[in-house]
Design a protein around this motif. Structure first.
Motif, PDB file in Angstrom:
ATOM      1  N   LEU A  73      11.690 103.020  61.590  1.00  0.00           N
ATOM      2  CA  LEU A  73      12.242 101.712  61.278  1.00  0.00           C
ATOM      3  C   LEU A  73      12.674 101.608  59.816  1.00  0.00           C
ATOM      4  O   LEU A  73      13.681 100.966  59.504  1.00  0.00           O
ATOM      5  CB  LEU A  73      11.217 100.621  61.603  1.00  0.00           C
ATOM      6  N   GLU A  74      11.933 102.239  58.927  1.00  0.00           N
ATOM      7  CA  GLU A  74      12.277 102.169  57.507  1.00  0.00           C
ATOM      8  C   GLU A  74      13.554 102.928  57.188  1.00  0.00           C
ATOM      9  O   GLU A  74      14.254 102.594  56.236  1.00  0.00           O
ATOM     10  CB  GLU A  74      11.120 102.706  56.657  1.00  0.00           C
ATOM     11  N   SER A  75      13.865 103.947  57.977  1.00  0.00           N
ATOM     12  CA  SER A  75      15.053 104.767  57.706  1.00  0.00           C
ATOM     13  C   SER A  75      16.238 104.401  58.587  1.00  0.00           C
ATOM     14  O   SER A  75      17.295 105.028  58.498  1.00  0.00           O
ATOM     15  CB  SER A  75      14.725 106.248  57.913  1.00  0.00           C
ATOM     16  N   SER A  76      16.098 103.374  59.402  1.00  0.00           N
ATOM     17  CA  SER A  76      17.122 103.068  60.400  1.00  0.00           C
ATOM     18  C   SER A  76      18.297 102.288  59.835  1.00  0.00           C
ATOM     19  O   SER A  76      18.130 101.365  59.045  1.00  0.00           O
ATOM     20  CB  SER A  76      16.494 102.265  61.546  1.00  0.00           C
ATOM     21  N   ASP A  77      19.490 102.675  60.291  1.00  0.00           N
ATOM     22  CA  ASP A  77      20.708 101.909  60.014  1.00  0.00           C
ATOM     23  C   ASP A  77      21.242 101.256  61.282  1.00  0.00           C
ATOM     24  O   ASP A  77      22.345 100.719  61.299  1.00  0.00           O
ATOM     25  CB  ASP A  77      21.799 102.826  59.432  1.00  0.00           C
ATOM     26  N   ASP A  82      18.709  97.206  69.121  1.00  0.00           N
ATOM     27  CA  ASP A  82      18.769  98.572  69.663  1.00  0.00           C
ATOM     28  C   ASP A  82      17.606  99.413  69.152  1.00  0.00           C
ATOM     29  O   ASP A  82      16.990 100.164  69.909  1.00  0.00           O
ATOM     30  CB  ASP A  82      20.081  99.249  69.260  1.00  0.00           C
ATOM     31  N   GLU A  83      17.301  99.278  67.878  1.00  0.00           N
ATOM     32  CA  GLU A  83      16.308 100.150  67.259  1.00  0.00           C
ATOM     33  C   GLU A  83      14.902  99.883  67.774  1.00  0.00           C
ATOM     34  O   GLU A  83      14.111 100.810  67.922  1.00  0.00           O
ATOM     35  CB  GLU A  83      16.336  99.982  65.737  1.00  0.00           C
ATOM     36  N   ILE A  84      14.582  98.634  68.066  1.00  0.00           N
ATOM     37  CA  ILE A  84      13.219  98.392  68.540  1.00  0.00           C
ATOM     38  C   ILE A  84      13.011  98.958  69.949  1.00  0.00           C
ATOM     39  O   ILE A  84      11.900  99.351  70.295  1.00  0.00           O
ATOM     40  CB  ILE A  84      12.833  96.900  68.483  1.00  0.00           C
ATOM     41  N   VAL A  85      14.077  99.003  70.752  1.00  0.00           N
ATOM     42  CA  VAL A  85      13.962  99.646  72.064  1.00  0.00           C
ATOM     43  C   VAL A  85      13.678 101.130  71.891  1.00  0.00           C
ATOM     44  O   VAL A  85      12.771 101.687  72.517  1.00  0.00           O
ATOM     45  CB  VAL A  85      15.236  99.438  72.900  1.00  0.00           C
ATOM     46  N   PRO A 190      22.559  88.048  69.557  1.00  0.00           N
ATOM     47  CA  PRO A 190      23.354  87.425  68.503  1.00  0.00           C
ATOM     48  C   PRO A 190      22.632  87.286  67.163  1.00  0.00           C
ATOM     49  O   PRO A 190      23.279  87.185  66.121  1.00  0.00           O
ATOM     50  CB  PRO A 190      23.669  86.033  69.090  1.00  0.00           C
ATOM     51  N   TRP A 191      21.319  87.290  67.169  1.00  0.00           N
ATOM     52  CA  TRP A 191      20.573  87.070  65.933  1.00  0.00           C
ATOM     53  C   TRP A 191      20.316  88.341  65.140  1.00  0.00           C
ATOM     54  O   TRP A 191      19.877  88.285  64.002  1.00  0.00           O
ATOM     55  CB  TRP A 191      19.231  86.393  66.241  1.00  0.00           C
ATOM     56  N   PHE A 192      20.588  89.504  65.738  1.00  0.00           N
ATOM     57  CA  PHE A 192      20.250  90.759  65.072  1.00  0.00           C
ATOM     58  C   PHE A 192      21.427  91.728  65.054  1.00  0.00           C
ATOM     59  O   PHE A 192      21.268  92.935  65.258  1.00  0.00           O
ATOM     60  CB  PHE A 192      19.025  91.397  65.741  1.00  0.00           C
ATOM     61  N   GLY A 193      22.612  91.213  64.819  1.00  0.00           N
ATOM     62  CA  GLY A 193      23.757  92.060  64.572  1.00  0.00           C
ATOM     63  C   GLY A 193      24.671  92.322  65.737  1.00  0.00           C
ATOM     64  O   GLY A 193      25.642  93.061  65.611  1.00  0.00           O
ATOM     65  N   GLY A 194      24.410  91.730  66.897  1.00  0.00           N
ATOM     66  CA  GLY A 194      25.274  91.920  68.053  1.00  0.00           C
ATOM     67  C   GLY A 194      26.071  90.677  68.366  1.00  0.00           C
ATOM     68  O   GLY A 194      25.854  89.613  67.788  1.00  0.00           O
ATOM     69  N   GLU A 195      27.010  90.812  69.268  1.00  0.00           N
ATOM     70  CA  GLU A 195      27.826  89.684  69.690  1.00  0.00           C
ATOM     71  C   GLU A 195      27.347  89.171  71.036  1.00  0.00           C
ATOM     72  O   GLU A 195      26.885  89.939  71.882  1.00  0.00           O
ATOM     73  CB  GLU A 195      29.297  90.093  69.801  1.00  0.00           C
ATOM     74  N   GLN A 196      27.447  87.868  71.223  1.00  0.00           N
ATOM     75  CA  GLN A 196      27.065  87.279  72.506  1.00  0.00           C
ATOM     76  C   GLN A 196      28.028  87.743  73.583  1.00  0.00           C
ATOM     77  O   GLN A 196      29.253  87.646  73.431  1.00  0.00           O
ATOM     78  CB  GLN A 196      27.108  85.745  72.415  1.00  0.00           C
ATOM     79  N   ARG A 197      27.512  88.295  74.640  1.00  0.00           N
ATOM     80  CA  ARG A 197      28.377  88.731  75.742  1.00  0.00           C
ATOM     81  C   ARG A 197      28.795  87.536  76.580  1.00  0.00           C
ATOM     82  O   ARG A 197      28.020  86.612  76.807  1.00  0.00           O
ATOM     83  CB  ARG A 197      27.633  89.746  76.611  1.00  0.00           C
ATOM     84  N   ALA A 198      30.028  87.586  77.024  1.00  0.00           N
ATOM     85  CA  ALA A 198      30.551  86.471  77.806  1.00  0.00           C
ATOM     86  C   ALA A 198      29.826  86.363  79.135  1.00  0.00           C
ATOM     87  O   ALA A 198      29.500  87.367  79.771  1.00  0.00           O
ATOM     88  CB  ALA A 198      32.044  86.673  78.052  1.00  0.00           C
TER      89      ALA A 198
END
Length: 224
Positions: A73-77, A82-85, A190-198
Motif C-alpha cells: 500500500l505504501e508503494s502503490s500508485d 483497486d489496490e485494496i482488492v 467515485p470517492w477513490f479515483g474512479g468514475e461512476q458507471r452509468a
C-alpha cells in the motif's frame, strides 16, 4: 512479529508451522515457551529472539501478511478501490499457502479465548492499514466515513471467506472472494479515483397474465 521483523522466506516459516502443530496437539495453555522451543528444535534464546513469545508464534503468519500489505500500500500508485482488492487477495494467499498450518492455527484460536482477543486486535490493524491508504487516495469531498467503511467491509468480507474455506476446504471460495470484493469496491468507486458507471435500465414487455418464468425469459432477452 514482536521481537523481530517478519520472515519473508516462506521456508523459514517451517519452525512456526511446527510450533502451531505442537500447540494444537498439546494445548496452548498447557505448553510453556521453553517446551515449545524444545519441540521445534530451537534454543530458547533463538525462539524468543525470532518470535517473542508462544503467543506471537501463533500470529507469525499475520505479522508476515500485515508487513507485506503495508509495503504494497505504501508503494502503490494504483486507484484506491483497486489496490485494496489486490491487497486483500494477497493477504489471503499468504494466510492459506500452508493449508494444514492454517487449519491448525484456527483450531488453536478457537480453543484459546485469550488468543481470540488478540485476533480482534489484528483485525483492527488490517482495517487501519486499508483506511489510512484510502484516506490518502480519497478525492476532495469524500465523506470522512467512506475510507473507514470500505476498509471495515473489505476485512469483514475477507474474514467471512476465510472462515468458509477453513470449514469446507473449497478453493472456489477464493474466486468468489475476488468477485465479492470487486463488487464491494465498485460501490465506493467515485470517492477513490474512479468514475461512476452509468446505470442500465431494462425494459421488458410481457402479457399481464404471464407466468413468472415467462417474465424472467422476457427480461433475459432484453439483457442479451
Amino acid at each position: 512479529m514482536t521481537a523481530s521483523a517478519p520472515l519473508d522466506d516462506w521456508a523459514a516459516q517451517a519452525p512456526q508451522a511446527a510450533a502451531v502443530r505442537y500447540l494444537a496437539e498439546h494445548g496452548y495453555e498447557q505448553t510453556t515457551a521453553s517446551a515449545l522451543a524444545d519441540a521445534i528444535g530451537m534454543s530458547r534464546s533463538t525462539f524468543f529472539r525470532r518470535y517473542g513469545s508462544k503467543e506471537d508464534v501463533v500470529f507469525a503468519d499475520h505479522d508476515l501478511a500485515l508487513a507485506s500489505l503495508q509495503r504494497q500500500l505504501e508503494s502503490s500508485d494504483e486507484i484506491g478501490y483497486d489496490e485494496i482488492v489486490l491487497g486483500a487477495l494477497e493477504v489471503t494467499r499468504l494466510l492459506t499457502r500452508d493449508p494444514a498450518g492454517a487449519r491448525l492455527r484456527s483450531e488453536v484460536l478457537r480453543s484459546t479465548p485469550a488468543l481470540r482477543e488478540r485476533e480482534l486486535v489484528i483485525t483492527h490493524r488490517y482495517e487501519r492499514l486499508f483506511a489510512d491508504f484510502l484516506q490518502r487516495k480519497a478525492i476532495p469531498g469524500c465523506p470522512d466515513w467512506a475510507p473507514i467503511a470500505l476498509a471495515a467491509a473489505t476485512v469483514a468480507v475477507h474474514n467471512a471467506a476465510l472462515r468458509r474455506w477453513l470449514r469446507n476446504d473449497d478453493a472456489r471460495v477464493f474466486s468468489e472472494l475476488e468477485r465479492d470484493l470487486g463488487e464491494l469496491s465498485e460501490r465506493f468507486r467515485p470517492w477513490f479515483g474512479g468514475e461512476q458507471r452509468a446505470s442500465k435500465v431494462v425494459v421488458a414487455a410481457f402479457d399481464a397474465d404471464a407466468s413468472p418464468s415467462e417474465v424472467l425469459r422476457a427480461i433475459a432477452a432484453q439483457l442479451d
